[in-house]
Design a protein around this motif. Structure first.
Motif, PDB file in Angstrom:
ATOM      1  N   GLN A  11       0.821  -1.197   0.000  1.00  0.00           N
ATOM      2  CA  GLN A  11       0.000   0.000   0.000  1.00  0.00           C
ATOM      3  C   GLN A  11       0.861   1.256   0.000  1.00  0.00           C
ATOM      4  OE1 GLN A  11      -2.718  -2.540   2.767  1.00  0.00           O
ATOM      5  NE2 GLN A  11      -3.628  -0.499   2.674  1.00  0.00           N
ATOM      6  N   GLU A  12       0.340   2.300  -0.624  1.00  0.00           N
ATOM      7  CA  GLU A  12       1.071   3.557  -0.793  1.00  0.00           C
ATOM      8  C   GLU A  12       1.645   4.090   0.515  1.00  0.00           C
ATOM      9  OE1 GLU A  12       1.954   5.053  -3.598  1.00  0.00           O
ATOM     10  OE2 GLU A  12       0.751   3.879  -4.996  1.00  0.00           O
ATOM     11  N   VAL A  13       0.906   3.981   1.598  1.00  0.00           N
ATOM     12  CA  VAL A  13       1.352   4.527   2.877  1.00  0.00           C
ATOM     13  C   VAL A  13       2.559   3.763   3.441  1.00  0.00           C
ATOM     14  CG1 VAL A  13      -0.193   3.189   4.367  1.00  0.00           C
ATOM     15  CG2 VAL A  13       0.520   5.481   5.064  1.00  0.00           C
ATOM     16  N   VAL A  42      -3.516 -13.393  -9.652  1.00  0.00           N
ATOM     17  CA  VAL A  42      -2.813 -12.445  -8.784  1.00  0.00           C
ATOM     18  C   VAL A  42      -3.824 -11.923  -7.779  1.00  0.00           C
ATOM     19  CG1 VAL A  42      -1.584 -10.241  -8.687  1.00  0.00           C
ATOM     20  CG2 VAL A  42      -1.172 -11.829 -10.593  1.00  0.00           C
ATOM     21  N   VAL A  43      -3.512 -12.119  -6.497  1.00  0.00           N
ATOM     22  CA  VAL A  43      -4.390 -11.692  -5.412  1.00  0.00           C
ATOM     23  C   VAL A  43      -3.618 -10.681  -4.574  1.00  0.00           C
ATOM     24  CG1 VAL A  43      -5.724 -12.431  -3.402  1.00  0.00           C
ATOM     25  CG2 VAL A  43      -5.476 -13.976  -5.378  1.00  0.00           C
ATOM     26  N   ALA A  44      -4.180  -9.483  -4.421  1.00  0.00           N
ATOM     27  CA  ALA A  44      -3.539  -8.447  -3.621  1.00  0.00           C
ATOM     28  C   ALA A  44      -4.338  -8.231  -2.346  1.00  0.00           C
ATOM     29  CB  ALA A  44      -3.446  -7.146  -4.412  1.00  0.00           C
ATOM     30  N   LEU A  45      -3.682  -8.400  -1.204  1.00  0.00           N
ATOM     31  CA  LEU A  45      -4.318  -8.135   0.075  1.00  0.00           C
ATOM     32  C   LEU A  45      -4.166  -6.656   0.410  1.00  0.00           C
ATOM     33  CD1 LEU A  45      -3.119 -11.178   2.207  1.00  0.00           C
ATOM     34  CD2 LEU A  45      -5.222 -10.922   0.882  1.00  0.00           C
ATOM     35  N   GLN A  46      -5.215  -6.081   0.975  1.00  0.00           N
ATOM     36  CA  GLN A  46      -5.226  -4.661   1.313  1.00  0.00           C
ATOM     37  C   GLN A  46      -5.719  -4.503   2.745  1.00  0.00           C
ATOM     38  OE1 GLN A  46      -8.241  -2.321  -0.662  1.00  0.00           O
ATOM     39  NE2 GLN A  46      -6.922  -0.509  -0.671  1.00  0.00           N
ATOM     40  N   GLN A  47      -4.849  -3.981   3.600  1.00  0.00           N
ATOM     41  CA  GLN A  47      -5.207  -3.740   4.993  1.00  0.00           C
ATOM     42  C   GLN A  47      -6.171  -2.556   5.068  1.00  0.00           C
ATOM     43  OE1 GLN A  47      -4.124  -5.530   7.739  1.00  0.00           O
ATOM     44  NE2 GLN A  47      -5.400  -4.284   9.054  1.00  0.00           N
ATOM     45  N   ILE A  48      -7.277  -2.756   5.746  1.00  0.00           N
ATOM     46  CA  ILE A  48      -8.272  -1.700   5.951  1.00  0.00           C
ATOM     47  C   ILE A  48      -8.596  -1.652   7.437  1.00  0.00           C
ATOM     48  CG2 ILE A  48     -10.651  -0.952   5.483  1.00  0.00           C
ATOM     49  CD1 ILE A  48      -8.901  -0.731   3.016  1.00  0.00           C
ATOM     50  N   GLY A  49      -8.649  -0.450   7.988  1.00  0.00           N
ATOM     51  CA  GLY A  49      -9.032  -0.294   9.384  1.00  0.00           C
ATOM     52  C   GLY A  49      -7.969   0.398  10.195  1.00  0.00           C
ATOM     53  N   GLY A  50      -8.402   1.152  11.193  1.00  0.00           N
ATOM     54  CA  GLY A  50      -7.497   1.937  12.010  1.00  0.00           C
ATOM     55  C   GLY A  50      -7.175   3.254  11.323  1.00  0.00           C
ATOM     56  N   PRO A  58      -5.819   8.252   1.175  1.00  0.00           N
ATOM     57  CA  PRO A  58      -5.114   7.975  -0.080  1.00  0.00           C
ATOM     58  C   PRO A  58      -4.002   6.937   0.061  1.00  0.00           C
ATOM     59  CG  PRO A  58      -5.049  10.328   0.451  1.00  0.00           C
ATOM     60  CD  PRO A  58      -5.763   9.636   1.563  1.00  0.00           C
ATOM     61  N   GLY A  59      -3.333   6.902   1.193  1.00  0.00           N
ATOM     62  CA  GLY A  59      -2.239   5.961   1.383  1.00  0.00           C
ATOM     63  C   GLY A  59      -2.675   4.523   1.500  1.00  0.00           C
ATOM     64  N   THR A  60      -3.962   4.303   1.702  1.00  0.00           N
ATOM     65  CA  THR A  60      -4.493   2.945   1.813  1.00  0.00           C
ATOM     66  C   THR A  60      -4.531   2.254   0.453  1.00  0.00           C
ATOM     67  OG1 THR A  60      -5.770   3.575   3.748  1.00  0.00           O
ATOM     68  CG2 THR A  60      -6.471   1.597   2.631  1.00  0.00           C
ATOM     69  N   ARG A  61      -4.522   3.059  -0.620  1.00  0.00           N
ATOM     70  CA  ARG A  61      -4.554   2.483  -1.971  1.00  0.00           C
ATOM     71  C   ARG A  61      -3.366   1.547  -2.174  1.00  0.00           C
ATOM     72  NH1 ARG A  61      -5.053   7.984  -3.648  1.00  0.00           N
ATOM     73  NH2 ARG A  61      -2.884   7.764  -4.246  1.00  0.00           N
ATOM     74  N   LEU A  62      -3.580   0.528  -2.987  1.00  0.00           N
ATOM     75  CA  LEU A  62      -2.479  -0.363  -3.348  1.00  0.00           C
ATOM     76  C   LEU A  62      -1.498   0.392  -4.230  1.00  0.00           C
ATOM     77  CD1 LEU A  62      -4.622  -3.540  -3.890  1.00  0.00           C
ATOM     78  CD2 LEU A  62      -2.908  -3.206  -2.112  1.00  0.00           C
ATOM     79  N   CYS A  63      -0.241   0.070  -4.083  1.00  0.00           N
ATOM     80  CA  CYS A  63       0.847   0.759  -4.762  1.00  0.00           C
ATOM     81  C   CYS A  63       0.679   0.716  -6.283  1.00  0.00           C
ATOM     82  CB  CYS A  63       2.163   0.103  -4.353  1.00  0.00           C
ATOM     83  SG  CYS A  63       3.618   0.810  -5.094  1.00  0.00           S
ATOM     84  N   GLU A  64       0.732   1.869  -6.906  1.00  0.00           N
ATOM     85  CA  GLU A  64       0.585   1.945  -8.358  1.00  0.00           C
ATOM     86  C   GLU A  64       1.712   1.228  -9.093  1.00  0.00           C
ATOM     87  OE1 GLU A  64      -0.180   5.892  -9.796  1.00  0.00           O
ATOM     88  OE2 GLU A  64      -1.840   6.181  -8.383  1.00  0.00           O
TER      89      GLU A  64
END
Length: 175
Positions: A11-13, A42-50, A58-64
């Protein structure tokens, strides 16, 4: 072997704080391209919460830099373990192997690798495909390089009746 590539929390952050984060993102993007060429999902996990991972931040987005495709699967998660109360097990139904990469080595990658084995999957941990905080663990006196090497060694020695963990470099991953 029926494998899926699982990318953890790129993730961007997080990327600017990881040891060689942008280099890692580029390496994973190349691995994802190779997976798609071979028909491997291809499976991308994305942390959400907190506060750090608020859904609208914006930093929660997956890395471009990953260059994810519309056909790639994004699974949101709320814990270090990518399987915990997420759709990951359902997404991986019918697969027997998880090729695992992403961040952070000593948190979400470690927990997801261990959980994958407990869920009956064999894990191929990409030796040069995961990273940790750029400053390592100063309290433990470990550099980022030492943390990564230690987890590669510990996870590959893990004994579990559900599955195995092998460690392979990006160059050794052929899908």
């Amino acid at each position: 072997m029926r494998a899926a590539l699982v990318i953890v929390d790129m993730q961007e952050v997080l990327i600017p704080h990881m040891w060689r984060g942008e280099e890692l993102a580029d390496r994973i993007a190349g691995l994802a391209d190779r997976a798609r060429e071979r028909g491997v999902p291809v499976v991308a996990l994305q942390q959400i919460g907190g506060a750090m991972f608020a859904p609208e931040a914006p930093g929660t987005r997956l890395c471009e830099r990953l260059r994810l495709h519309p056909s790639d699967i994004v699974v949101q998660k709320s814990a270090v373990d990518g399987f915990y109360r997420s759709a990951l097990a359902e997404v991986l139904d019918g697969f027997d192997t998880v090729v695992l990469t992403g961040v952070g080595t000593d948190y979400c990658v470690d927990a997801t690798a261990r959980s994958a084995v407990s869920h009956g999957f064999d894990v191929v941990l990409v030796e040069d495909g995961h990273s940790t905080a750029a400053n390592g663990d100063q309290e433990a006196g470990l550099t980022a390089e030492q943390i990564i090497a230690r987890h590669n060694r510990l996870l590959s020695a893990m004994i579990h009746p559900g599955g195995t963990v092998t460690v392979r470099s990006t160059a050794e991953i052929f899908f």
